[in-house]
Design a protein around this motif. Sequence first.
Motif, PDB file in Angstrom:
ATOM      1  N   MET A  19     -81.284  -0.995 -13.467  1.00 45.81           N
ATOM      2  CA  MET A  19     -81.276  -2.095 -12.492  1.00 45.81           C
ATOM      3  C   MET A  19     -82.704  -2.434 -12.056  1.00 45.81           C
ATOM      4  N   MET A  20     -83.531  -1.419 -11.873  1.00 48.92           N
ATOM      5  CA  MET A  20     -84.925  -1.655 -11.466  1.00 48.92           C
ATOM      6  C   MET A  20     -85.700  -2.357 -12.588  1.00 48.92           C
ATOM      7  N   ALA A  21     -85.411  -2.004 -13.844  1.00 49.21           N
ATOM      8  CA  ALA A  21     -86.041  -2.697 -14.969  1.00 49.21           C
ATOM      9  C   ALA A  21     -85.607  -4.159 -14.993  1.00 49.21           C
ATOM     10  N   LEU A  22     -84.342  -4.408 -14.692  1.00 50.02           N
ATOM     11  CA  LEU A  22     -83.855  -5.780 -14.603  1.00 50.02           C
ATOM     12  C   LEU A  22     -84.594  -6.529 -13.499  1.00 50.02           C
ATOM     13  N   GLU A  23     -84.778  -5.878 -12.347  1.00 54.02           N
ATOM     14  CA  GLU A  23     -85.526  -6.498 -11.245  1.00 54.02           C
ATOM     15  C   GLU A  23     -86.956  -6.818 -11.674  1.00 54.02           C
ATOM     16  N   GLN A  24     -87.578  -5.934 -12.445  1.00 55.39           N
ATOM     17  CA  GLN A  24     -88.941  -6.194 -12.919  1.00 55.39           C
ATOM     18  C   GLN A  24     -88.974  -7.410 -13.836  1.00 55.39           C
ATOM     19  N   SER A  25     -87.921  -7.581 -14.635  1.00 53.96           N
ATOM     20  CA  SER A  25     -87.876  -8.759 -15.508  1.00 53.96           C
ATOM     21  C   SER A  25     -87.824 -10.045 -14.683  1.00 53.96           C
ATOM     22  N   PHE A  26     -87.171  -9.998 -13.535  1.00 54.67           N
ATOM     23  CA  PHE A  26     -87.143 -11.169 -12.657  1.00 54.67           C
ATOM     24  C   PHE A  26     -88.533 -11.421 -12.084  1.00 54.67           C
ATOM     25  N   ALA A  27     -89.194 -10.354 -11.665  1.00 52.47           N
ATOM     26  CA  ALA A  27     -90.544 -10.483 -11.103  1.00 52.47           C
ATOM     27  C   ALA A  27     -91.502 -11.061 -12.135  1.00 52.47           C
ATOM     28  N   ASP A  28     -91.274 -10.758 -13.406  1.00 51.52           N
ATOM     29  CA  ASP A  28     -92.131 -11.251 -14.482  1.00 51.52           C
ATOM     30  C   ASP A  28     -91.750 -12.652 -14.953  1.00 51.52           C
ATOM     31  N   SER A  29     -90.675 -13.212 -14.431  1.00 51.24           N
ATOM     32  CA  SER A  29     -90.211 -14.528 -14.870  1.00 51.24           C
ATOM     33  C   SER A  29     -91.047 -15.630 -14.214  1.00 51.24           C
ATOM     34  N   SER A  30     -90.789 -16.863 -14.631  1.00 55.88           N
ATOM     35  CA  SER A  30     -91.514 -18.010 -14.066  1.00 55.88           C
ATOM     36  C   SER A  30     -90.885 -18.530 -12.774  1.00 55.88           C
ATOM     37  N   ILE A  31     -89.819 -17.900 -12.321  1.00 53.77           N
ATOM     38  CA  ILE A  31     -89.190 -18.322 -11.069  1.00 53.77           C
ATOM     39  C   ILE A  31     -90.025 -17.804  -9.902  1.00 53.77           C
ATOM     40  N   GLU A  32     -90.369 -18.704  -9.002  1.00 55.09           N
ATOM     41  CA  GLU A  32     -91.218 -18.368  -7.876  1.00 55.09           C
ATOM     42  C   GLU A  32     -90.641 -17.196  -7.081  1.00 55.09           C
ATOM     43  N   THR A  33     -91.531 -16.313  -6.636  1.00 52.52           N
ATOM     44  CA  THR A  33     -91.116 -15.143  -5.862  1.00 52.52           C
ATOM     45  C   THR A  33     -90.366 -15.567  -4.609  1.00 52.52           C
ATOM     46  N   SER A  34     -90.807 -16.637  -3.973  1.00 50.17           N
ATOM     47  CA  SER A  34     -90.129 -17.090  -2.751  1.00 50.17           C
ATOM     48  C   SER A  34     -88.686 -17.508  -3.059  1.00 50.17           C
ATOM     49  N   ILE A  35     -88.466 -18.183  -4.168  1.00 57.17           N
ATOM     50  CA  ILE A  35     -87.109 -18.571  -4.545  1.00 57.17           C
ATOM     51  C   ILE A  35     -86.279 -17.329  -4.861  1.00 57.17           C
ATOM     52  N   GLN A  36     -86.869 -16.373  -5.532  1.00 56.98           N
ATOM     53  CA  GLN A  36     -86.139 -15.139  -5.828  1.00 56.98           C
ATOM     54  C   GLN A  36     -85.638 -14.487  -4.547  1.00 56.98           C
ATOM     55  N   HIS A  37     -86.505 -14.395  -3.544  1.00 60.15           N
ATOM     56  CA  HIS A  37     -86.096 -13.751  -2.293  1.00 60.15           C
ATOM     57  C   HIS A  37     -85.124 -14.613  -1.492  1.00 60.15           C
ATOM     58  N   LEU A  38     -85.289 -15.937  -1.521  1.00 63.45           N
ATOM     59  CA  LEU A  38     -84.319 -16.811  -0.846  1.00 63.45           C
ATOM     60  C   LEU A  38     -82.931 -16.650  -1.464  1.00 63.45           C
ATOM     61  N   VAL A  39     -82.875 -16.594  -2.777  1.00 65.99           N
ATOM     62  CA  VAL A  39     -81.605 -16.406  -3.487  1.00 65.99           C
ATOM     63  C   VAL A  39     -80.983 -15.068  -3.104  1.00 65.99           C
ATOM     64  N   LYS A  40     -81.787 -14.028  -3.111  1.00 67.46           N
ATOM     65  CA  LYS A  40     -81.270 -12.689  -2.790  1.00 67.46           C
ATOM     66  C   LYS A  40     -80.832 -12.610  -1.330  1.00 67.46           C
ATOM     67  N   LEU A  41     -81.576 -13.248  -0.453  1.00 71.07           N
ATOM     68  CA  LEU A  41     -81.195 -13.261   0.955  1.00 71.07           C
ATOM     69  C   LEU A  41     -79.902 -14.044   1.154  1.00 71.07           C
ATOM     70  N   ARG A  42     -79.782 -15.200   0.505  1.00 73.23           N
ATOM     71  CA  ARG A  42     -78.578 -16.021   0.697  1.00 73.23           C
ATOM     72  C   ARG A  42     -77.336 -15.308   0.166  1.00 73.23           C
ATOM     73  N   ALA A  43     -77.417 -14.711  -1.022  1.00 76.35           N
ATOM     74  CA  ALA A  43     -76.264 -13.978  -1.557  1.00 76.35           C
ATOM     75  C   ALA A  43     -75.900 -12.828  -0.630  1.00 76.35           C
ATOM     76  N   SER A  44     -76.912 -12.161  -0.093  1.00 75.36           N
ATOM     77  CA  SER A  44     -76.664 -11.034   0.810  1.00 75.36           C
ATOM     78  C   SER A  44     -76.026 -11.495   2.111  1.00 75.36           C
ATOM     79  N   GLN A  45     -76.401 -12.684   2.587  1.00 69.50           N
ATOM     80  CA  GLN A  45     -75.748 -13.249   3.774  1.00 69.50           C
ATOM     81  C   GLN A  45     -74.273 -13.503   3.491  1.00 69.50           C
TER      82      GLN A  45
END
Length: 154
Positions: A19-45
């Motif tokens: 799972m952590m390797a999968l998370e690293q692949s997201f960090a290495d993607s072209s999707i902005e870090t802010s969008i990644q965290h907004l998505v994760k925050l919204r799903a968690s809400q």
Amino acid sequence: MTQRVLNYYNFAKGSIQAMMALEQSFADSSIETSIQHLVKLRASQINGCAFCIHMHATDLRKMGESEMRLYMLDAWHESSLYTPRERSALAWTEALTRVVDTHAPDADYDVLKAEFSEAEQVQLTLMIGAINAWNRLAIGMRADHPAERAREVA
């Protein structure tokens, strides 16, 4: 709330590492870090995961995100504070997090593909799946978030 399994990561080290390797692949993607965290925050809400809400709100604050955008995330549909790219990611997040009800509608996908490349669409979809898995692990094991630990110490 009491954790059901203390140090539950220790009982699934290989899975957590994957799972952590999968998370690293997201960090290495072209999707902005802010969008990644907004998505994760919204799903968690949506899922009601206090541990992940705390983590991603804290990460967004450290990145300089405004308090108002954090407060308004639950009502992003009615707010002009989010860019079209953010809005498409948030719509896709809600569609996939609530997939049993939405069945990932074509309208949400059409908005997504207007803002994200095909590679980003796949990465974002995997990211949404991953945060939903993290939410289920934290909720299922009753993970406490730092505010609860601080209260116990006081």
